[in-house]
Design a protein around this motif. Structure first.
Motif, PDB file in Angstrom:
ATOM      1  N   ASN A   1     -10.927 -10.931  -0.957  1.00  0.00           N
ATOM      2  CA  ASN A   1     -10.546  -9.624  -0.150  1.00  0.00           C
ATOM      3  C   ASN A   1     -10.780  -9.614   1.212  1.00  0.00           C
TER       4      ASN A   1
ATOM      5  N   ARG B   1       3.787 -11.734   9.482  1.00  0.00           N
ATOM      6  CA  ARG B   1       4.571 -12.062  10.780  1.00  0.00           C
ATOM      7  C   ARG B   1       5.330 -13.360  10.586  1.00  0.00           C
TER       8      ARG B   1
ATOM      9  N   GLU C   1      -3.478  -2.735  -1.595  1.00  0.00           N
ATOM     10  CA  GLU C   1      -2.980  -3.125  -2.840  1.00  0.00           C
ATOM     11  C   GLU C   1      -3.364  -4.560  -3.123  1.00  0.00           C
ATOM     12  N   LEU C   2      -3.655  -5.303  -2.156  1.00  0.00           N
ATOM     13  CA  LEU C   2      -3.978  -6.711  -2.340  1.00  0.00           C
ATOM     14  C   LEU C   2      -5.402  -6.740  -2.818  1.00  0.00           C
ATOM     15  N   TYR C   3      -6.309  -5.698  -2.616  1.00  0.00           N
ATOM     16  CA  TYR C   3      -7.738  -6.100  -2.747  1.00  0.00           C
ATOM     17  C   TYR C   3      -7.873  -6.292  -4.401  1.00  0.00           C
TER      18      TYR C   3
ATOM     19  N   MET D   1       5.358  -2.153  -7.120  1.00  0.00           N
ATOM     20  CA  MET D   1       4.456  -3.160  -6.585  1.00  0.00           C
ATOM     21  C   MET D   1       3.149  -2.774  -6.620  1.00  0.00           C
TER      22      MET D   1
ATOM     23  N   LEU E   1       2.922  -5.728  14.169  1.00  0.00           N
ATOM     24  CA  LEU E   1       3.689  -6.067  12.813  1.00  0.00           C
ATOM     25  C   LEU E   1       2.368  -6.248  11.855  1.00  0.00           C
ATOM     26  N   VAL E   2       2.168  -5.455  11.202  1.00  0.00           N
ATOM     27  CA  VAL E   2       1.079  -5.743  10.234  1.00  0.00           C
ATOM     28  C   VAL E   2       1.146  -5.319   8.784  1.00  0.00           C
ATOM     29  N   PHE E   3       0.435  -5.871   7.945  1.00  0.00           N
ATOM     30  CA  PHE E   3       0.569  -5.639   6.380  1.00  0.00           C
ATOM     31  C   PHE E   3      -0.282  -4.439   6.085  1.00  0.00           C
ATOM     32  N   GLN E   4       0.595  -3.213   5.945  1.00  0.00           N
ATOM     33  CA  GLN E   4       0.113  -2.147   5.723  1.00  0.00           C
ATOM     34  C   GLN E   4      -0.472  -1.814   4.469  1.00  0.00           C
ATOM     35  N   GLN E   5      -0.315  -2.562   3.291  1.00  0.00           N
ATOM     36  CA  GLN E   5      -0.656  -2.277   2.019  1.00  0.00           C
ATOM     37  C   GLN E   5      -1.831  -3.085   1.735  1.00  0.00           C
ATOM     38  N   LYS E   6      -2.647  -3.322   2.412  1.00  0.00           N
ATOM     39  CA  LYS E   6      -3.608  -4.348   2.322  1.00  0.00           C
ATOM     40  C   LYS E   6      -4.561  -3.891   1.043  1.00  0.00           C
TER      41      LYS E   6
ATOM     42  N   TYR F   1       1.644 -18.903  16.839  1.00  0.00           N
ATOM     43  CA  TYR F   1       1.094 -17.676  16.219  1.00  0.00           C
ATOM     44  C   TYR F   1      -0.151 -17.595  15.707  1.00  0.00           C
TER      45      TYR F   1
ATOM     46  N   LEU G   1       5.153 -18.666  21.935  1.00  0.00           N
ATOM     47  CA  LEU G   1       5.639 -17.525  21.274  1.00  0.00           C
ATOM     48  C   LEU G   1       4.397 -16.666  21.220  1.00  0.00           C
ATOM     49  N   ILE G   2       4.537 -15.291  21.333  1.00  0.00           N
ATOM     50  CA  ILE G   2       3.537 -14.125  21.145  1.00  0.00           C
ATOM     51  C   ILE G   2       3.745 -13.542  19.984  1.00  0.00           C
ATOM     52  N   PRO G   3       2.671 -13.321  19.227  1.00  0.00           N
ATOM     53  CA  PRO G   3       2.599 -12.655  18.080  1.00  0.00           C
ATOM     54  C   PRO G   3       2.958 -11.447  18.090  1.00  0.00           C
ATOM     55  N   GLU G   4       3.653 -10.602  17.190  1.00  0.00           N
ATOM     56  CA  GLU G   4       3.775  -9.376  17.447  1.00  0.00           C
ATOM     57  C   GLU G   4       2.809  -8.494  16.559  1.00  0.00           C
ATOM     58  N   ARG G   5       1.783  -7.972  17.534  1.00  0.00           N
ATOM     59  CA  ARG G   5       0.528  -7.771  16.734  1.00  0.00           C
ATOM     60  C   ARG G   5       0.438  -6.335  16.179  1.00  0.00           C
TER      61      ARG G   5
ATOM     62  N   ASP H   1      -1.708 -10.058   7.730  1.00  0.00           N
ATOM     63  CA  ASP H   1      -0.887  -9.600   8.921  1.00  0.00           C
ATOM     64  C   ASP H   1      -0.065 -11.135   9.275  1.00  0.00           C
TER      65      ASP H   1
END
Lengths: 162, 361
Positions: A7, A19, B134-136, B313, B127-132, A120, B121-125, A15
């Motif tokens: 977890n 990306r 669901e992964l737990y 999902m 852009l995040v995984f919003q459904q965390k 990244y 390159l600069i990461p696009e902060r 994230d």
């Protein structure tokens, strides 16, 4: 690896994985699928994955899925072929990051992958080599070529925009 | 000891410089005594190596840090390499000083270095995984109560078997009912809930042993009104009549593999405390477009309705969680489609630990 560590890896790496996948595939929904798939794979192999190497495991899983998908959909990008693209399509204003992203998409898959993992995620050459199954020297070569291509793309646009 | 038989070998060694001082003295003494061999020294051809040199051999050398030695020689033709090495922080302090000095002296080199630095390159902060969530995962605990209940049930089953063999009585125990499960039950005793077209372990003939799926039950979901006329319902009903083992259940599932089938997957009641699949699970039932070729490597695959993917999902994660990964939703990169699969092998193993009951009509 414990469930707790699993977890934690969701918080720590999902994230970055997203990306990486989005930039590789340019399809956010598919990218989310691949990230979920990677975590599902991790979950089923929880007992065999070393917690210290979970990030590498996840990126390797996503990278392989990206490669599989690219092969399937024949979406390999050939930078040389893309060089003929007219600059007329480009914006006249100069936004470095935007153009850098455009240039990134024109790189061959492997160059794109290594430079993204480098910038990244801050991976070392050795770690990138482990993920992509390349030697350290090959990684360096691809990063150099990628940077050179990115630089040339930006310079061309700079000159065009003036 | 030099003699006339080995003199040529000694001469060759002499020409190639391989003789020690002692052997040289010995050779000269021999030549003085045998002057006819002196001319051999003059006759031996002298090979001259052609003047071919490998250019840029410095690039092949490795420094202690494993970097190409070329970094130590800043030249006009490797400025790009130095620029990349600089932005990658690959230069050692001396090289960095040298490169900084050269940049300060040359605007063109400075600009080149800046151009390469701009490729970082600069990461696009954002852009995040919003459904965390669901992964737990939640740890799946095997409770003592669960196993003890299985043990009691198994003992009971053995007792019934023993009693039956002795007295030839006909016990009427239903495995599903004994476990308090409405989804696994003899078809003769179908309840109102079964009108949702539950895939049942049916009543079977005397002495026939039924192993119930006490881990998970799978049922199709249809409205009671449709049930009477829906051919799909009839089809499953037929399948139910034939079911007497797991393979038949699988086959009946496959026979339902046509568009529009909805599967509600119910968990073992004993897992309910930990189980994220609650009573509302049926609201999130899978709509299955088709089953894929059924049993492959002890798994049964299905394709969910792609129009409801988002739902699946989250549902898929819950399923995987509740079933300990035995039911999985996934993405098949080869077919570019979502799939779910039941790991049947694990079912069958655990099935052996589960209730065995003798039932009859």
């Amino acid at each position: 690896m414990t469930t707790k560590q699993y977890n934690e890896s969701v918080d720590a790496h999902s994230d970055g994985l997203l990306r990486f996948a989005v930039k590789s595939l340019r399809d956010e929904e598919l990218a989310r699928d691949l990230v979920q798939e990677a975590y599902l794979k991790l979950w089923t192999k929880l007992e065999t994955v070393d917690a210290q190497k979970v990030k590498s495991y996840l990126f390797t899983a996503v990278y392989h899925s990206i490669v599989d998908h690219s092969r399937k959909t024949e979406r390999h990008r050939n930078y040389e072929a893309q060089q003929t693209t007219s600059f007329d399509e480009l914006n006249t204003s100069f936004d470095l990051q935007q153009h850098l992203n455009e240039a990134l998409q024109r790189l061959p898959e492997i160059q794109k992958t290594v430079v993204m993992l480098r910038d990244y995620e801050g991976y070392s050459y050795e770690e990138i080599g482990e993920i992509t199954n390349l030697s350290e020297q090959q990684v360096k070569v691809y990063i150099f070529r990628a940077r050179k291509s990115l630089k040339e793309y930006i310079v061309n646009i700079e000159n065009l925009v003036g | 000891m030099i003699n006339k038989e080995n003199i040529e070998a000694f001469l060759l060694d002499y020409i190639e410089g391989n003789l020690s001082e002692n052997l040289k003295n010995e050779l000269f003494e021999f030549l003085d005594e045998n002057p006819e061999y002196k001319e051999y020294l003059d006759e031996l051809p002298e090979l001259v190596a052609p003047e071919i040199t490998l250019e840029n051999k410095v690039e092949l050398k490795k420094s202690l840090e494993g970097k190409p030695e070329v970094f130590e020689q800043l030249q006009e033709n490797n400025l790009e390499l130095w620029s990349v090495a600089s932005m990658e922080d690959e230069l050692n302090p001396q090289e960095k000083l040298l490169f900084d000095r050269i940049k300060s002296e040359s605007n063109s080199i400075k600009k080149l270095a800046q151009q390469f630095a701009a490729t970082k390159l600069i990461p696009e902060r954002d852009l995040v995984f919003q459904q965390k969530k669901e992964l737990y995962r939640k740890p799946i605990y095997v409770s003592f109560i669960r196993w003890s209940s299985i043990g009691v049930a198994a003992s009971l089953a053995l007792f019934i078997l023993w009693q039956q063999s002795n007295s030839n009585n006909q016990p009427t125990l239903s495995a599903g009912k004994k476990k308090g499960k409405t989804e696994i039950s003899p078809s003769k005793s179908r309840t109102k809930d079964d009108s949702k077209n539950t895939i049942n372990i049916p009543s079977v003939n005397e002495n026939e042993v039924v192993e119930s799926w006490n881990e998970l039950a799978i049922k199709t979901k249809e409205s009671p009104i449709e049930e009477k006329t829906n051919p799909l319902s009839e089809k499953s009903e037929l399948a139910i009549e034939k079911v007497n083992n797991q393979d038949t259940v699988i086959n009946s599932l496959q026979s339902l593999g046509s568009e529009g089938v909805e599967l509600a997957i119910l968990s073992n009641p004993s897992l309910n405390n930990e189980n994220p699949l609650n009573a509302k699970v049926e609201d999130k039932a899978l709509t299955v477009t088709e089953f894929v070729s059924g049993k492959i490597n002890n798994r049964i695959y299905g394709k969910p309705n792609p129009s409801r993917e988002e739902k699946y999902m989250s549902f898929g994660d819950k399923l995987a969680n509740a079933s300990g990964g035995r039911i999985q939703m996934g993405y098949d990169a080869r077919s570019n489609k979502r799939l779910f699969c039941f790991k049947l092998g694990i079912f069958s193993i655990e099935k052996k630990k589960s209730v065995k009951a003798v039932t009859n009509k």
